[in-house]
Design a protein around this motif. Structure first.
Motif, short mmCIF file in Angstrom:
data_model
loop_
_atom_site.label_atom_id
_atom_site.label_comp_id
_atom_site.label_asym_id
_atom_site.label_seq_id
_atom_site.Cartn_x
_atom_site.Cartn_y
_atom_site.Cartn_z
N ASN A 56 146.20 -60.04 10.64
CA ASN A 56 146.60 -60.88 11.57
C ASN A 56 147.83 -60.60 12.60
O ASN A 56 147.81 -61.03 13.56
CB ASN A 56 145.65 -61.92 11.22
CG ASN A 56 144.75 -62.62 11.37
OD1 ASN A 56 143.65 -62.00 11.49
ND2 ASN A 56 143.96 -63.40 10.56
N TYR A 115 147.68 -58.08 14.97
CA TYR A 115 146.97 -58.44 16.20
C TYR A 115 147.53 -59.37 17.47
O TYR A 115 147.52 -59.01 17.93
CB TYR A 115 145.10 -59.59 15.90
CG TYR A 115 145.10 -59.68 16.66
CD1 TYR A 115 143.57 -58.80 17.37
CD2 TYR A 115 145.19 -61.27 16.65
CE1 TYR A 115 143.24 -59.49 18.83
CE2 TYR A 115 144.52 -61.61 18.03
CZ TYR A 115 143.42 -61.18 18.69
OH TYR A 115 143.11 -61.24 20.62
N SER A 170 133.89 -62.99 16.77
CA SER A 170 134.86 -62.23 15.22
C SER A 170 134.35 -63.58 14.63
O SER A 170 134.19 -63.82 14.02
CB SER A 170 135.96 -62.07 15.42
OG SER A 170 136.56 -61.32 15.99
N HIS A 182 135.80 -53.82 18.47
CA HIS A 182 137.35 -53.29 18.44
C HIS A 182 138.05 -52.65 19.42
O HIS A 182 139.11 -52.61 20.44
CB HIS A 182 138.41 -54.03 17.15
CG HIS A 182 138.31 -54.77 16.57
ND1 HIS A 182 138.41 -55.89 17.07
CD2 HIS A 182 137.26 -55.14 15.30
CE1 HIS A 182 138.28 -57.75 16.11
NE2 HIS A 182 137.88 -56.31 15.25
N LEU A 195 139.40 -60.41 11.97
CA LEU A 195 138.92 -59.80 12.85
C LEU A 195 137.63 -59.15 12.27
O LEU A 195 137.25 -58.27 12.85
CB LEU A 195 140.54 -59.24 13.18
CG LEU A 195 141.57 -59.77 13.91
CD1 LEU A 195 142.75 -58.57 13.48
CD2 LEU A 195 140.64 -59.98 14.81
#
Length: 327
Positions: A5, A8, A104, A63, A55
């Motif tokens: 994360n 991301y 997600s 993705h 995710l």
């Protein structure tokens, strides 16, 4: 998951800055980097702290596809003259990421539901096998006791009976008056605690199945409450070397169902205590835990108009949940 994360949100910050820079150029607004960078970082940090992203829900293929489209949007900026319409590309960028987060979450939720169903089924099957085994052996135990009493072996019979009662206690505490799925989770948690050397005490005035909740929500509530307590007790046992215990109480008072769960616990930092049941990402556990369980507990309590309170005092952590007795 936390590391994933973090990468991301770093990606989001970089792409947001690029979009903001070109969008403002299109509107002929000159915003200095010393202002735009702190703004982007602040907004991204707030989103990172408050938006739960799973995710792993989407596959790598999705993705990569979203990333390629995001790169195409950036390429459009580079291939056109600054114009107000470029602000639309920023909106498309936000739309792509909203779809990624929503997708997600949805897939992760479905995956979690399937996993939970499998766990419940296994717990129920284990409980059924235990009950069937105990029933199958019951007459053998009676015959053994009868033989001892016939031969005046009263002391041996008493010891044998005490051992037998202790063995049945675990199953009886879990299944007494409970529906299958609830009995399964109670029996599974009781067994886990005993295997770890944790004293499990079920002080139930009535079956937990009488709670005005769906079976799925009761199992989720009990599973997270007891699982968190087991983890806390296990850590307490390792650090303190003491014998921990978990006390689960359930009773009805003045038109309210009251569920208490108390366990031994190490000290919990104030920064975690303050937001423990309010949002995702706050957990007392070490490792890669996401802090989802406490938020799920609070969500269920709110869903049924209940009230949740908790207190951490010295080496004890107690959660008290009240539900109105309305079916």
């Amino acid at each position: 998951m936390k590391q994933q994360n973090l990468w991301y949100w770093t990606y989001i910050a970089i792409f947001s800055f690029i979009h903001l820079h070109f969008s403002l150029e299109g509107f002929q607004v000159d915003l200095h980097y010393m202002i735009s960078i702190p703004v982007i970082l602040s907004v991204t940090f707030l989103l990172y702290r408050n938006v739960q992203v799973s995710l792993s829900g989407l596959g790598a293929r999705w993705h990569y596809s979203i990333f390629i489209w995001q790169c195409i949007l950036i390429a459009v900026y580079l291939g056109t003259e600054p114009a107000p319409v470029q602000g639309l590309l920023f909106t498309i960028f936000i739309g792509f990421e909203s779809v990624r987060i929503a997708g997600s979450r949805k897939i992760s939720g479905l995956t979690q539901s399937v996993t939970q169903f499998e766990e419940e089924r296994n717990q129920l099957n284990d409980t059924f096998r235990v009950v069937r085994s105990e029933r199958h052996d019951f007459l053998k135990h009676i015959s053994a006791l009868h033989f001892m009493l016939e031969h005046s072996e009263v002391k041996e019979a008493r010891v044998y009976l005490d051992d037998l009662v202790d063995g049945y206690e675990e199953t009886n505490l879990s299944i007494r008056g409970e529906r299958g799925s609830v009995a399964g989770i109670l029996h599974d948690m009781y067994r886990r605690g005993k295997n770890k050397g944790i004293e499990m005490i079920y002080d139930l005035d009535m079956p937990l199945s009488t709670l005005p909740l769906s079976d799925k929500d009761i199992v989720t509530l009990l599973g997270n409450l007891l699982s968190n307590s087991l983890d806390a007790c296990e850590e307490f046992q390792q650090k303190k070397g003491k014998h921990p215990e978990i006390i689960l109480q359930f009773y009805k008072r003045s038109g309210l169902y009251v569920l208490n769960c108390e366990n031994d616990s190490l000290e919990i930092p104030s920064r975690i205590i303050d937001k423990l049941y309010e949002s995702y990402g706050h957990t007392t556990k070490a490792g890669g835990h996401e802090g989802l369980g406490t938020k799920m507990i609070n969500d269920i309590v709110k869903k049924y108009g209940g009230y949740l309170d908790f207190i951490h005092k010295e080496e004890s952590f107690t959660v008290k949940i009240k539900f109105p007795a309305i079916h």
